[in-house]
Design a protein around this motif. Structure first.
Motif, PDB file in Angstrom:
ATOM      1  N   ASN A 110       0.815  -1.216   0.000  1.00  0.00           N
ATOM      2  CA  ASN A 110       0.000   0.000   0.000  1.00  0.00           C
ATOM      3  C   ASN A 110       0.850   1.269   0.000  1.00  0.00           C
ATOM      4  N   ASN A 111       2.161   1.111   0.053  1.00  0.00           N
ATOM      5  CA  ASN A 111       3.072   2.249  -0.073  1.00  0.00           C
ATOM      6  C   ASN A 111       3.316   2.620  -1.529  1.00  0.00           C
ATOM      7  N   LEU A 112       2.816   1.801  -2.439  1.00  0.00           N
ATOM      8  CA  LEU A 112       3.011   2.018  -3.879  1.00  0.00           C
ATOM      9  C   LEU A 112       1.677   2.323  -4.549  1.00  0.00           C
ATOM     10  N   PRO A 113       1.711   3.013  -5.674  1.00  0.00           N
ATOM     11  CA  PRO A 113       0.473   3.226  -6.434  1.00  0.00           C
ATOM     12  C   PRO A 113      -0.050   1.896  -6.999  1.00  0.00           C
ATOM     13  N   ALA A 114      -1.348   1.835  -7.200  1.00  0.00           N
ATOM     14  CA  ALA A 114      -1.997   0.607  -7.665  1.00  0.00           C
ATOM     15  C   ALA A 114      -1.409   0.119  -8.988  1.00  0.00           C
ATOM     16  N   ASP A 115      -1.152   1.020  -9.939  1.00  0.00           N
ATOM     17  CA  ASP A 115      -0.636   0.579 -11.236  1.00  0.00           C
ATOM     18  C   ASP A 115       0.768  -0.021 -11.102  1.00  0.00           C
ATOM     19  N   THR A 116       1.548   0.480 -10.158  1.00  0.00           N
ATOM     20  CA  THR A 116       2.869  -0.105  -9.908  1.00  0.00           C
ATOM     21  C   THR A 116       2.719  -1.502  -9.316  1.00  0.00           C
ATOM     22  N   VAL A 117       1.800  -1.636  -8.377  1.00  0.00           N
ATOM     23  CA  VAL A 117       1.557  -2.937  -7.757  1.00  0.00           C
ATOM     24  C   VAL A 117       1.089  -3.938  -8.809  1.00  0.00           C
ATOM     25  N   VAL A 118       0.193  -3.516  -9.684  1.00  0.00           N
ATOM     26  CA  VAL A 118      -0.288  -4.404 -10.754  1.00  0.00           C
ATOM     27  C   VAL A 118       0.887  -4.847 -11.623  1.00  0.00           C
TER      28      VAL A 118
END
Length: 189
Positions: A110-118
């Protein structure tokens, strides 16, 4: 005395026949035990020394094949065999916590943006797909060779775990992509 997974693997091998540490290392790699236990030559030699110090293995002597370094051959003691069986009984009896890196990375994602996590999960999924394909091939090979399942049951288990992990990650990617899983960066750095 608490046995490490590597020490237990050594005791199991020495329960089959006496061996020198380099042979143990070679057999572990041949059997792909390095997928279950972190096997390094230095740590293997250290584990054998600890087992000998604790009376769980004993030296049968040293030989020096022509052109080779000196090798000490070990065998498991009766105490070593009992320690192995106690460890296996305990491991099969109840779940034990493990601390792999991936669940912690998920907890902190959750420290990263969603698109990065994806994007990162898609990379993970790709590497998992390669591992699953390799494991499926290994299971198919032992079935073709008609090896008794009791000798490779851990491969079947690990394959089932990886397939379940793959399904969960693919579903999570889908949920993040569609917005079904709301995502909020926890911190601003």
């Amino acid at each position: 005395m608490k046995l490490t997974p590597l020490a237990v693997s050594v005791l199991s091998l020495l329960g089959q026949r006496p061996m020198h540490p380099y042979e143990m290392y070679s057999v572990m790699l041949e059997r792909h035990e390095d997928a279950l236990v972190k096997v390094r030559p230095g740590s293997l030699y250290h584990a054998v020394e600890r087992l000998e110090r604790d009376g769980l293995v004993k030296s049968l002597g040293t030989d020096r094949p022509t052109g080779r370094p000196e090798r000490t051959v070990y065998e498991a003691t009766l105490e070593g065999h009992e320690a192995l069986l106690d460890w296996v009984r305990s491991g099969l009896r109840q779940w034990q916590p493990e601390f792999p890196q991936f669940p912690l990375a998920l907890a902190l994602a959750n420290n990263l943006p969603a698109d990065t996590v994806v994007g990162l999960l898609e990379e993970y999924l790709h590497s998992l797909d390669l591992e699953v394909a390799e494991m499926e091939e290994a299971v198919a090979e032992v079935k073709r060779r008609e090896l008794p399942e009791a000798f490779w049951i851990e491969n079947d288990y690990l394959l089932a775990v990886r397939q379940a992990e793959r399904a969960w990650i693919a579903a999570t990617i889908e949920r993040l992509t569609t917005g079904e899983l709301p995502w909020h960066k926890k911190h601003q750095f």
